[in-house]
Write a protein that holds these residues in place. Structure first.
Motif, mmCIF file in Angstrom:
data_model
loop_
_atom_site.group_PDB
_atom_site.id
_atom_site.type_symbol
_atom_site.label_atom_id
_atom_site.label_comp_id
_atom_site.label_asym_id
_atom_site.label_seq_id
_atom_site.Cartn_x
_atom_site.Cartn_y
_atom_site.Cartn_z
ATOM 1 N N LEU A 192 0.831 -1.206 0.000
ATOM 2 C CA LEU A 192 0.000 0.000 0.000
ATOM 3 C C LEU A 192 0.867 1.258 0.000
ATOM 4 O O LEU A 192 0.530 2.258 -0.654
ATOM 5 N N LYS A 193 1.981 1.220 0.703
ATOM 6 C CA LYS A 193 2.909 2.363 0.687
ATOM 7 C C LYS A 193 3.492 2.552 -0.714
ATOM 8 O O LYS A 193 3.642 3.685 -1.184
ATOM 9 N N LEU A 194 3.813 1.431 -1.368
ATOM 10 C CA LEU A 194 4.325 1.502 -2.741
ATOM 11 C C LEU A 194 3.281 2.102 -3.676
ATOM 12 O O LEU A 194 3.609 2.873 -4.579
ATOM 13 N N SER A 195 2.028 1.717 -3.473
ATOM 14 C CA SER A 195 0.975 2.183 -4.372
ATOM 15 C C SER A 195 0.834 3.698 -4.335
ATOM 16 O O SER A 195 0.497 4.328 -5.347
ATOM 17 N N VAL A 196 1.081 4.296 -3.188
ATOM 18 C CA VAL A 196 1.040 5.759 -3.076
ATOM 19 C C VAL A 196 2.173 6.370 -3.891
ATOM 20 O O VAL A 196 1.996 7.382 -4.586
ATOM 21 N N LYS A 197 3.347 5.729 -3.848
ATOM 22 C CA LYS A 197 4.497 6.246 -4.579
ATOM 23 C C LYS A 197 4.301 6.134 -6.092
ATOM 24 O O LYS A 197 4.655 7.047 -6.842
ATOM 25 N N ILE A 198 3.726 5.014 -6.545
ATOM 26 C CA ILE A 198 3.654 4.818 -7.999
ATOM 27 C C ILE A 198 2.657 5.759 -8.662
ATOM 28 O O ILE A 198 2.747 6.001 -9.871
ATOM 29 N N GLU A 199 1.727 6.298 -7.873
ATOM 30 C CA GLU A 199 0.774 7.256 -8.448
ATOM 31 C C GLU A 199 1.493 8.438 -9.083
ATOM 32 O O GLU A 199 1.012 9.032 -10.055
ATOM 33 N N ASN A 200 2.668 8.795 -8.552
ATOM 34 C CA ASN A 200 3.391 9.975 -9.019
ATOM 35 C C ASN A 200 4.630 9.640 -9.841
ATOM 36 O O ASN A 200 5.386 10.535 -10.220
ATOM 37 N N LEU A 201 4.843 8.355 -10.128
ATOM 38 C CA LEU A 201 5.996 7.960 -10.934
ATOM 39 C C LEU A 201 5.620 7.878 -12.408
ATOM 40 O O LEU A 201 4.503 7.491 -12.752
ATOM 41 N N PRO A 202 6.553 8.212 -13.308
ATOM 42 C CA PRO A 202 6.280 8.011 -14.738
ATOM 43 C C PRO A 202 6.258 6.521 -15.055
ATOM 44 O O PRO A 202 6.975 5.731 -14.431
ATOM 45 N N VAL A 203 5.440 6.132 -16.025
ATOM 46 C CA VAL A 203 5.404 4.717 -16.405
ATOM 47 C C VAL A 203 6.631 4.382 -17.250
ATOM 48 O O VAL A 203 7.104 5.218 -18.031
ATOM 49 N N PRO A 204 7.166 3.169 -17.103
ATOM 50 C CA PRO A 204 8.349 2.777 -17.886
ATOM 51 C C PRO A 204 8.078 2.637 -19.376
ATOM 52 O O PRO A 204 8.995 2.673 -20.190
ATOM 53 N N ALA A 205 6.809 2.423 -19.740
ATOM 54 C CA ALA A 205 6.358 2.395 -21.136
ATOM 55 C C ALA A 205 7.012 1.282 -21.949
ATOM 56 O O ALA A 205 7.303 0.208 -21.424
ATOM 57 N N GLU A 206 7.254 1.557 -23.236
ATOM 58 C CA GLU A 206 7.690 0.508 -24.159
ATOM 59 C C GLU A 206 9.040 -0.082 -23.793
ATOM 60 O O GLU A 206 9.317 -1.228 -24.122
ATOM 61 N N THR A 207 9.872 0.677 -23.117
ATOM 62 C CA THR A 207 11.184 0.155 -22.698
ATOM 63 C C THR A 207 11.010 -1.118 -21.877
ATOM 64 O O THR A 207 11.748 -2.093 -22.052
ATOM 65 N N LYS A 231 10.943 -5.809 -23.202
ATOM 66 C CA LYS A 231 11.759 -6.851 -22.573
ATOM 67 C C LYS A 231 11.127 -8.225 -22.727
ATOM 68 O O LYS A 231 11.825 -9.248 -22.755
ATOM 69 N N MET A 232 9.796 -8.269 -22.797
ATOM 70 C CA MET A 232 9.079 -9.541 -22.890
ATOM 71 C C MET A 232 8.355 -9.684 -24.233
ATOM 72 O O MET A 232 7.415 -10.459 -24.375
ATOM 73 N N SER A 233 8.838 -8.973 -25.223
ATOM 74 C CA SER A 233 8.194 -9.003 -26.531
ATOM 75 C C SER A 233 8.596 -10.236 -27.331
ATOM 76 O O SER A 233 9.777 -10.570 -27.403
ATOM 77 N N PRO A 234 7.643 -10.919 -27.952
ATOM 78 C CA PRO A 234 7.993 -11.997 -28.882
ATOM 79 C C PRO A 234 8.836 -11.442 -30.028
ATOM 80 O O PRO A 234 8.650 -10.296 -30.446
ATOM 81 N N PRO A 235 9.740 -12.241 -30.580
ATOM 82 C CA PRO A 235 10.688 -11.730 -31.587
ATOM 83 C C PRO A 235 10.034 -11.292 -32.890
ATOM 84 O O PRO A 235 10.609 -10.511 -33.632
ATOM 85 N N TYR A 236 8.843 -11.781 -33.174
ATOM 86 C CA TYR A 236 8.183 -11.477 -34.441
ATOM 87 C C TYR A 236 7.224 -10.288 -34.344
ATOM 88 O O TYR A 236 6.564 -9.940 -35.322
ATOM 89 N N ARG A 237 7.132 -9.664 -33.182
ATOM 90 C CA ARG A 237 6.116 -8.636 -32.947
ATOM 91 C C ARG A 237 6.231 -7.464 -33.930
ATOM 92 O O ARG A 237 5.223 -7.051 -34.532
#
Length: 213
Positions: free
Chosen positions: A7-22, A26-32
């Protein structure tokens, strides 16, 4: 991880930028990328859906999240593991769809879910959908009720198992195009989670780990 710590982490992530496509890649199939290049015209008419990464405390007050095993059917996502969620209805927002579909598929009332983060949309070539993921929290252990028509099983995953790097594997997978390829995947509760769900999970994982630092 104890749920109070989460729950403490959840408060922090509200204000963090999302890591997005980077993170997603990392878990993308090679043919995507090849599939996306072939579907440039289809992408313009892509349908929209939304899913929920729902976190909650288990009976021991450890943090877990929920995935679903979809029913076998004549479709590209048959018998795959994914998040609860589905396509948008008329005049519905992404957030509304994620909440409604989560309630329908796993029986958790949308009124009990606190949505704490909107994540990065992801295009799914086989089904021509753009999916918007959200992170949600329920502060009590849910009484899950699966939707029998679409859901084969409800899978509960401990956050500690998700964070365990030994559960990141490479696996030969038969794709919807009947080609076997080596793809990055998560092994969670003896199920293989790959493709779009793994890519969305990767972004969730990196965001949570950033909050822990």
């Amino acid at each position: 991880m104890n749920f109070n710590e989460f729950l403490k982490l959840s408060v922090k992530i509200e204000n963090l930028p999302v890591p997005a496509e980077t993170s997603q890649f990392k878990m993308s199939p090679p043919y995507r990328q090849e599939l996306i290049n072939k579907q440039k015209e289809l992408i313009k008419k892509a349908k929209k859906s939304a899913v929920m990464a729902l976190f909650y405390p288990n009976a021991d007050y450890e943090t877990e999240f929920v995935l679903i095993l979809r029913k076998s059917y004549k479709g590209v996502h048959s018998a795959q593991v994914g998040f609860p969620g589905g396509k948008l209805e008329a005049n519905e927002t992404d957030k509304q769809a994620a909440l409604r579909e989560t309630e329908e598929e796993i029986g958790v009332s949308k009124n009990r879910i606190k949505v704490v983060k909107e994540m990065t949309s992801l295009y799914i070539p086989p089904s021509n959908f753009y999916v918007k993921p959200f992170i949600g929290i329920v502060e009590e252990t849910p009484n899950f009720i699966k939707q029998d028509r679409e859901v084969e099983a409800i899978l509960t995953v401990k956050l500690a198992d998700f964070f365990n790097e030994e559960n990141v594997v490479t696996k030969q997978v038969s794709t919807s195009y009947n080609v076997k390829v080596a793809v990055p995947a998560y092994k969670l509760n003896d199920f293989l989670v790959w493709g779009a769900t793994a890519m969305m999970l990767s972004e969730v994982k990196d965001l949570l780990k950033t909050a822990i630092k």
